[in-house]
Design a protein around this motif. Structure first.
Motif, PDB file in Angstrom:
ATOM      1  N   THR A 186       0.851  -1.195   0.000  1.00  0.00           N
ATOM      2  CA  THR A 186       0.000   0.000   0.000  1.00  0.00           C
ATOM      3  C   THR A 186       0.879   1.234   0.000  1.00  0.00           C
ATOM      4  O   THR A 186       1.997   1.216   0.528  1.00  0.00           O
ATOM      5  N   ASN A 187       0.377   2.307  -0.613  1.00  0.00           N
ATOM      6  CA  ASN A 187       1.084   3.599  -0.562  1.00  0.00           C
ATOM      7  C   ASN A 187       0.344   4.602   0.318  1.00  0.00           C
ATOM      8  O   ASN A 187       0.748   5.767   0.403  1.00  0.00           O
ATOM      9  N   ILE A 188      -0.722   4.172   0.952  1.00  0.00           N
ATOM     10  CA  ILE A 188      -1.475   5.049   1.856  1.00  0.00           C
ATOM     11  C   ILE A 188      -0.742   5.109   3.186  1.00  0.00           C
ATOM     12  O   ILE A 188      -0.432   4.077   3.783  1.00  0.00           O
ATOM     13  N   CYS A 189      -0.447   6.325   3.650  1.00  0.00           N
ATOM     14  CA  CYS A 189       0.407   6.442   4.825  1.00  0.00           C
ATOM     15  C   CYS A 189       0.080   7.701   5.615  1.00  0.00           C
ATOM     16  O   CYS A 189      -0.068   8.789   5.035  1.00  0.00           O
ATOM     17  N   VAL A 190       0.000   7.541   6.920  1.00  0.00           N
ATOM     18  CA  VAL A 190      -0.276   8.677   7.803  1.00  0.00           C
ATOM     19  C   VAL A 190       1.000   9.290   8.376  1.00  0.00           C
ATOM     20  O   VAL A 190       0.938  10.303   9.076  1.00  0.00           O
ATOM     21  N   ALA A 191       2.161   8.705   8.085  1.00  0.00           N
ATOM     22  CA  ALA A 191       3.409   9.212   8.668  1.00  0.00           C
ATOM     23  C   ALA A 191       3.834  10.546   8.055  1.00  0.00           C
ATOM     24  O   ALA A 191       4.322  11.440   8.735  1.00  0.00           O
ATOM     25  N   LYS A 192       3.688  10.677   6.730  1.00  0.00           N
ATOM     26  CA  LYS A 192       3.950  11.935   6.017  1.00  0.00           C
ATOM     27  C   LYS A 192       5.386  12.436   6.189  1.00  0.00           C
ATOM     28  O   LYS A 192       5.613  13.630   6.448  1.00  0.00           O
ATOM     29  N   CYS A 193       6.361  11.560   6.048  1.00  0.00           N
ATOM     30  CA  CYS A 193       7.770  11.975   6.085  1.00  0.00           C
ATOM     31  C   CYS A 193       8.046  12.915   4.911  1.00  0.00           C
ATOM     32  O   CYS A 193       7.628  12.653   3.782  1.00  0.00           O
ATOM     33  N   ASN A 194       8.779  14.002   5.170  1.00  0.00           N
ATOM     34  CA  ASN A 194       8.938  15.012   4.124  1.00  0.00           C
ATOM     35  C   ASN A 194       9.986  14.665   3.076  1.00  0.00           C
ATOM     36  O   ASN A 194      10.184  15.409   2.114  1.00  0.00           O
ATOM     37  N   PHE A 195      10.654  13.519   3.236  1.00  0.00           N
ATOM     38  CA  PHE A 195      11.631  13.089   2.239  1.00  0.00           C
ATOM     39  C   PHE A 195      11.048  12.031   1.310  1.00  0.00           C
ATOM     40  O   PHE A 195      11.742  11.523   0.428  1.00  0.00           O
ATOM     41  N   VAL A 232      17.623  14.795  13.795  1.00  0.00           N
ATOM     42  CA  VAL A 232      17.405  14.620  12.356  1.00  0.00           C
ATOM     43  C   VAL A 232      15.991  14.111  12.095  1.00  0.00           C
ATOM     44  O   VAL A 232      15.295  14.602  11.193  1.00  0.00           O
ATOM     45  N   ARG A 233      15.545  13.159  12.886  1.00  0.00           N
ATOM     46  CA  ARG A 233      14.238  12.563  12.661  1.00  0.00           C
ATOM     47  C   ARG A 233      13.109  13.594  12.813  1.00  0.00           C
ATOM     48  O   ARG A 233      12.114  13.544  12.086  1.00  0.00           O
ATOM     49  N   LYS A 234      13.283  14.523  13.726  1.00  0.00           N
ATOM     50  CA  LYS A 234      12.273  15.576  13.879  1.00  0.00           C
ATOM     51  C   LYS A 234      12.235  16.485  12.659  1.00  0.00           C
ATOM     52  O   LYS A 234      11.157  16.867  12.189  1.00  0.00           O
ATOM     53  N   LEU A 235      13.392  16.807  12.117  1.00  0.00           N
ATOM     54  CA  LEU A 235      13.447  17.663  10.929  1.00  0.00           C
ATOM     55  C   LEU A 235      12.885  16.961   9.697  1.00  0.00           C
ATOM     56  O   LEU A 235      12.371  17.610   8.776  1.00  0.00           O
TER      57      LEU A 235
END
Length: 402
Positions: free
Chosen positions: A61-70, A182-185
């Motif tokens: 699946t490509n549906i994701c609630v994480a929304k990582c900006n990279f 880094v993970r927060k950014l």
């Protein structure tokens, strides 16, 4: 602490401290760094065998609630471009994989709130019923954490249930850089802190699973933070010995929210060589030809790598960010042999399975990587009706389709 002293320690097979490794990474000329890493590789693998695995990288699946900006791959809940693969689609992909000598599925996907733990259990059981010997290398630590949160069960319990359903090993995705600044950014702190990612791997190793470890570099981290990432992996490996391999790849910026520029090939080779030297308790390092291309992947074999990774067959995440390199088994073997090594097939625990399949029987050439689905395919799997949805959009979809 002179560079010559650090070089002497590497040559003597002694462990480097974080400060020594950072000094080596910053100051050693690239050819020298490569020579040191190659010597470490030769000590660990004197037979000059370079391995690879035939498997398929399926994103269910490509549906994701994480929304990582990279990430250019994910789609939010409710997107018209979102998908979930049906069990039959996954079976078909396994059939195609086995036809070219594949032995496992690398199964990863987005954090989809409408896929409960029971969906994964039923999928794994169905795969193992149809393909008892086929291996499931599945669900990165953040996915396991996501399922723990959805089910309100401890991570160790989720892992035990997945093992009972058929899970064989855990891929090292979602590590990015194991430093919380880094993970927060990168907006990935919410899906897994550094400690949480390492904690899943500790639990997986305690349950008897082997796993891999990864690093995605070239975003917002400093060189010292790259070293911190390696040192944290090394410390866990000292405790558990559960990691089979380390894989580093460069951030692919195209089509992402974060944007920016991709790290150079030289930066990749220096990072790889440093990892080979620092990770003295990891037996195997993979070359990331998927992000670097075949020729830099080949050059990786002179900078510490002893494995060319996966033939893959399919890839969706890196492709979404603009990289679309493809090498089938014939190309991978050619790169290995042209570099002066013997090519051997392996499985996930790095057991040698044999010589290249294409030399035993005819297999179709693969000139481009497959994708999860054809463009425009919006089919909703019938079996989703068997599982309760959590999102408003998911609940509406269940009503509309049934």
């Amino acid at each position: 602490m002179t560079l010559d002293h650090i070089v002497s320690k590497v040559q003597a097979g002694e462990r480097l401290s974080g400060d020594e490794a950072l000094e080596l990474y910053r100051r050693a000329p690239t050819p020298r760094l490569g020579q040191l890493a190659d010597a470490v590789r030769a000590r660990k693998h004197p037979s000059r065998i370079v391995t690879y695995i035939i498997d398929r990288n399926v994103n269910y699946t490509n549906i994701c609630v994480a929304k990582c900006n990279f990430c250019a791959f994910y789609r939010p809940v409710g997107s018209t471009e979102g998908y979930v693969l049906s069990f039959d689609e996954i079976f078909h992909k396994i059939d195609e994989t086995m036809a070219v000598g594949g032995v496992q599925l690398l199964l990863q996907g987005g954090h989809n709130p409408d896929l409960p733990l029971t969906w994964y259990e039923d999928l794994f059981c169905a795969i193992k019923t149809r393909y008892p010997a086929f291996k499931l290398h599945a669900l990165s630590p953040p996915e396991v954490i996501h399922l723990s949160r959805l089910s309100q069960l401890p991570v160790a319990t989720v892992i035990d249930r997945l093992i009972a359903a058929g899970l064989d090993s855990v891929p090292g995705g979602g590590a990015e850089i194991l430093v919380d600044r880094v993970r927060k950014l990168l907006h990935c702190y919410g899906k897994a802190t550094a400690d949480e990612w390492l904690g899943v791997m500790r639990d997986a190793h305690a349950a008897g699973l082997r796993t891999t470890a990864t690093m995605m570099y070239g975003t917002v981290e400093t060189d010292a933070e790259r070293l911190e990432h390696l040192l944290r992996l090394r410390a866990l490996q000292d405790d558990t010995r559960g990691f089979t391999a380390f894989i580093a790849w460069s951030y692919q910026p195209a089509h992402t929210e974060l944007g920016g520029a991709e790290a150079t090939g030289i930066d990749y080779l220096r990072t790889l060589a440093t990892a080979r030297i620092v990770l003295d308790n990891f037996d195997n390092l993979q070359a990331s030809w998927v992000t670097q291309g075949g020729k830099v992947g080949q050059l990786s074999l002179a900078f510490g790598a002893n494995d060319m990774g996966s033939v893959m067959i399919e890839e969706n995440v890196v492709r979404a960010a603009g990289a679309s390199y493809c090498m089938d088994e014939i190309e991978i073997v050619r790169n290995i042999e042209d570099a002066g090594f013997a090519a051997k097939r392996r499985n996930m625990p790095y057991e040698i399975l044999g010589d290249p399949i294409f030399r035993e029987r005819e297999v179709p050439r693969m000139l481009e990587l497959a994708t999860a689905r054809a463009d425009g395919d919006t089919t909703v799997p019938e079996e989703l009706a068997n599982y309760p949805a959590r999102s408003r959009q998911g609940k509406q979809l269940r009503v509309i389709d049934h």
